[in-house]
Design an enzyme around this catalytic site. Structure first.
Site, PDB file in Angstrom:
ATOM      1  N   HIS A 173      59.143  30.780   5.428  1.00  0.00           N
ATOM      2  CA  HIS A 173      58.480  29.583   5.426  1.00  0.00           C
ATOM      3  C   HIS A 173      59.388  28.687   6.255  1.00  0.00           C
ATOM      4  O   HIS A 173      60.512  28.238   5.837  1.00  0.00           O
ATOM      5  CB  HIS A 173      58.101  28.935   4.124  1.00  0.00           C
ATOM      6  CG  HIS A 173      57.113  29.854   3.246  1.00  0.00           C
ATOM      7  ND1 HIS A 173      57.709  30.989   2.763  1.00  0.00           N
ATOM      8  CD2 HIS A 173      55.991  29.816   3.133  1.00  0.00           C
ATOM      9  CE1 HIS A 173      56.575  31.421   2.349  1.00  0.00           C
ATOM     10  NE2 HIS A 173      55.523  30.867   2.204  1.00  0.00           N
ATOM     11  N   HIS A 210      45.795  24.174   3.619  1.00  0.00           N
ATOM     12  CA  HIS A 210      46.512  25.025   2.879  1.00  0.00           C
ATOM     13  C   HIS A 210      45.678  24.919   1.413  1.00  0.00           C
ATOM     14  O   HIS A 210      46.259  24.863   0.449  1.00  0.00           O
ATOM     15  CB  HIS A 210      47.740  24.586   2.453  1.00  0.00           C
ATOM     16  CG  HIS A 210      48.740  25.981   2.253  1.00  0.00           C
ATOM     17  ND1 HIS A 210      49.037  26.202   0.725  1.00  0.00           N
ATOM     18  CD2 HIS A 210      49.543  26.695   2.867  1.00  0.00           C
ATOM     19  CE1 HIS A 210      49.839  27.211   0.849  1.00  0.00           C
ATOM     20  NE2 HIS A 210      50.147  27.635   2.153  1.00  0.00           N
ATOM     21  N   ASP A 235      55.568  30.844   7.736  1.00  0.00           N
ATOM     22  CA  ASP A 235      54.315  29.727   7.168  1.00  0.00           C
ATOM     23  C   ASP A 235      54.320  28.438   7.192  1.00  0.00           C
ATOM     24  O   ASP A 235      55.737  27.821   6.295  1.00  0.00           O
ATOM     25  CB  ASP A 235      53.841  30.490   5.956  1.00  0.00           C
ATOM     26  CG  ASP A 235      52.872  31.806   6.087  1.00  0.00           C
ATOM     27  OD1 ASP A 235      53.232  32.188   7.136  1.00  0.00           O
ATOM     28  OD2 ASP A 235      52.413  32.307   5.102  1.00  0.00           O
ATOM     29  N   ASP A 236      53.479  27.597   7.268  1.00  0.00           N
ATOM     30  CA  ASP A 236      53.379  26.344   6.640  1.00  0.00           C
ATOM     31  C   ASP A 236      53.680  25.194   7.581  1.00  0.00           C
ATOM     32  O   ASP A 236      53.661  24.053   7.457  1.00  0.00           O
ATOM     33  CB  ASP A 236      54.131  25.969   5.319  1.00  0.00           C
ATOM     34  CG  ASP A 236      53.470  26.727   4.121  1.00  0.00           C
ATOM     35  OD1 ASP A 236      52.347  27.445   4.499  1.00  0.00           O
ATOM     36  OD2 ASP A 236      54.057  26.817   3.261  1.00  0.00           O
TER      37      ASP A 236
END
Length: 205
Positions: A174, A89, A34-35
């Site tokens: 992440h 986000h 993620d991210d």
């Protein structure tokens, strides 16, 4: 929605339409990040996956893709799956549904081809789910490394995954700067350990 390295079964029961794990009779896991994309860590992740011949899924932020489109192109070129992780986000628990959905749509316009979505923080209300499910398969997780947490050691990040994974697990890691140090240590060891246990890796949903 983080409660430990292993997601409590109660959440899977409360939200059965979300994908918490995959039904698999094989020893197969789904590795997700993620991210990103982030220049300081995503290329390392991709190099590691390439070295071990592993495919994964990257839930990308629209604002990061706009900054680093070349990294997204590499993710695609190397055969990994892409997911929508929103544009900026937002927290679904503290953002009005209209703005939340607009943020998701803004990301979708940038990465376009995916039908996968992961809520930031895992925080999403039932009424948001009902709207999102019209367009996306909502992917959660059942194992999280806590790589982003400054109080999680490199070794603990590794153990969080390998001590909790099972057939069909979706592993959350992440590719952001907070996770960099832990991930650089843990990711190769996670892959090596799971391969030694005869697990395979999938990015097919």
């Amino acid at each position: 929605m983080f409660f430990g390295a292993k997601t409590p079964k109660i959440f899977q029961a409360l939200f059965p339409t979300l994908v918490w794990g995959k039904c698999s009779t094989e020893k197969k896991v789904w590795l997700t990040f993620d991210d990103g994309p982030t220049p300081k860590i995503t290329p390392f992740v991709l190099d590691t996956l390439l070295f071990y011949n592993v495919k994964a899924t990257f839930f990308c932020l629209g604002k990061q893709v706009l900054k680093h489109p070349e990294i997204l192109q590499r993710i695609k070129a190397e055969g990994h799956s892409i997911g929508n992780h929103s544009y900026s986000h937002p927290n679904g628990f503290t953002t009005c549904t209209k703005k939340y959905l607009e943020d998701v749509k803004k990301c979708q316009k940038i990465i376009s081809e995916t039908k996968l979505f992961r809520p930031p923080f895992g925080n999403v209300y039932p009424w948001q789910i009902s709207k999102l499910k019209k367009e996306y398969k909502i992917i959660m997780w059942d194992v999280v490394g806590w790589d982003f947490d400054k109080n999680t050691s490199k070794k603990k990040c590794f153990l969080n995954v390998v001590n909790n994974v099972g057939s069909g697990s979706i592993i959350l890691l992440h590719d952001n700067e907070k996770a960099q140090e832990n991930l650089q240590y843990a990711l190769p060891k996670i892959i090596e350990t799971l391969k030694e246990r005869a697990f395979t890796f999938s990015a097919t949903w």
